[in-house]
Motif scaffolding. Structure first.
Motif, PDB file in Angstrom:
ATOM      1  N   GLU A  45      59.794  -3.380  18.332  1.00 36.44           N
ATOM      2  CA  GLU A  45      59.044  -2.923  17.232  1.00 36.44           C
ATOM      3  C   GLU A  45      59.903  -2.369  16.142  1.00 36.44           C
ATOM      4  O   GLU A  45      59.789  -2.567  14.953  1.00 36.44           O
ATOM      5  CB  GLU A  45      57.821  -1.926  17.631  1.00 36.44           C
ATOM      6  N   LYS A  46      60.777  -1.567  16.639  1.00 34.65           N
ATOM      7  CA  LYS A  46      61.831  -0.886  15.954  1.00 34.65           C
ATOM      8  C   LYS A  46      62.556  -1.766  15.354  1.00 34.65           C
ATOM      9  O   LYS A  46      63.218  -1.707  14.395  1.00 34.65           O
ATOM     10  CB  LYS A  46      62.708   0.096  16.691  1.00 34.65           C
ATOM     11  N   ARG A  57      62.199  -5.083  14.601  1.00 37.25           N
ATOM     12  CA  ARG A  57      61.308  -5.648  13.585  1.00 37.25           C
ATOM     13  C   ARG A  57      61.156  -5.051  12.351  1.00 37.25           C
ATOM     14  O   ARG A  57      61.287  -5.377  11.466  1.00 37.25           O
ATOM     15  CB  ARG A  57      59.830  -5.916  14.331  1.00 37.25           C
ATOM     16  N   ILE A  58      61.075  -3.628  12.424  1.00 38.44           N
ATOM     17  CA  ILE A  58      60.710  -2.793  11.345  1.00 38.44           C
ATOM     18  C   ILE A  58      62.262  -2.539  10.582  1.00 38.44           C
ATOM     19  O   ILE A  58      62.230  -2.650   9.430  1.00 38.44           O
ATOM     20  CB  ILE A  58      60.331  -1.491  11.504  1.00 38.44           C
ATOM     21  N   SER A  69      63.026  -5.846   8.769  1.00 31.59           N
ATOM     22  CA  SER A  69      62.145  -5.932   7.601  1.00 31.59           C
ATOM     23  C   SER A  69      62.279  -5.074   6.232  1.00 31.59           C
ATOM     24  O   SER A  69      62.036  -5.305   5.300  1.00 31.59           O
ATOM     25  CB  SER A  69      60.445  -5.734   7.810  1.00 31.59           C
ATOM     26  N   GLU A  70      63.284  -4.084   6.481  1.00 32.35           N
ATOM     27  CA  GLU A  70      63.692  -3.212   5.605  1.00 32.35           C
ATOM     28  C   GLU A  70      64.779  -4.039   4.733  1.00 32.35           C
ATOM     29  O   GLU A  70      65.780  -4.693   5.204  1.00 32.35           O
ATOM     30  CB  GLU A  70      64.211  -1.836   6.117  1.00 32.35           C
TER      31      GLU A  70
END
Length: 154
Positions: A105-106, A108-109, A112-113
């Motif tokens: 999840e980290k 992926r985040i 996405s930035e």
């Protein structure tokens, strides 16, 4: 009843004793008394042996019961240890899976930035500008860990 002479020595002197010979009835009565006494002694020994045997049996039963309790307690503790170890292994697997999910999840985040897009939006849409040379004020602090501000910063 007839008598028999018996001799005994006392130092250097010989003593003569006369001992009567028992009759047949007296011998049979003596034999019966001897047999009865031997039978009674055998019965007494049997009773004592039975008592010892009972005590020994009871002692063995108690020892066997204590050993059985100890054995079952040991088996129970072994089973509890195995169960606890399985639970710990399951929890470790769960923690590992959660860490993997958290890392994914980290990532992926982070993917996405888009920092350039954020900078562009901040400058164009929100009006952000970089500080100029005259806008930056440097303060020096003595050995104290804090500073008091008496005026607003312009």
């Amino acid at each position: 009843m007839t008598e028999v002479q018996k001799y005994s020595y006392d130092g250097n002197a010989v003593r003569v004793h006369t001992v009567p010979i028992p009759t047949r009835e007296e011998r049979e009565a003596e034999e019966r008394r001897r047999r009865n006494k031997a039978r009674k002694e055998r019965e007494d020994r049997k009773k004592k042996a039975m008592t010892r045997s009972r005590r020994h049996t009871i002692r063995l039963c108690i020892t066997a019961a204590v050993c059985a309790v100890a054995f079952f307690g040991y088996v129970y503790l072994q089973a509890e240890t195995q169960t606890t170890m399985r639970k710990v292994a399951n929890l470790e697997d769960e923690i590992s899976a959660l860490k993997a999910d958290n890392s994914a999840e980290k990532n992926r985040i982070s993917a996405s930035e888009n920092l350039n897009q954020i900078k562009d939006t901040a400058q164009n849409s929100l009006g952000m500008v970089y500080a100029g040379d005259g806008q930056i004020v440097y303060y020096t602090v003595d050995d104290n860990d804090y500073m008091n501000q008496y005026d607003d910063v312009k």
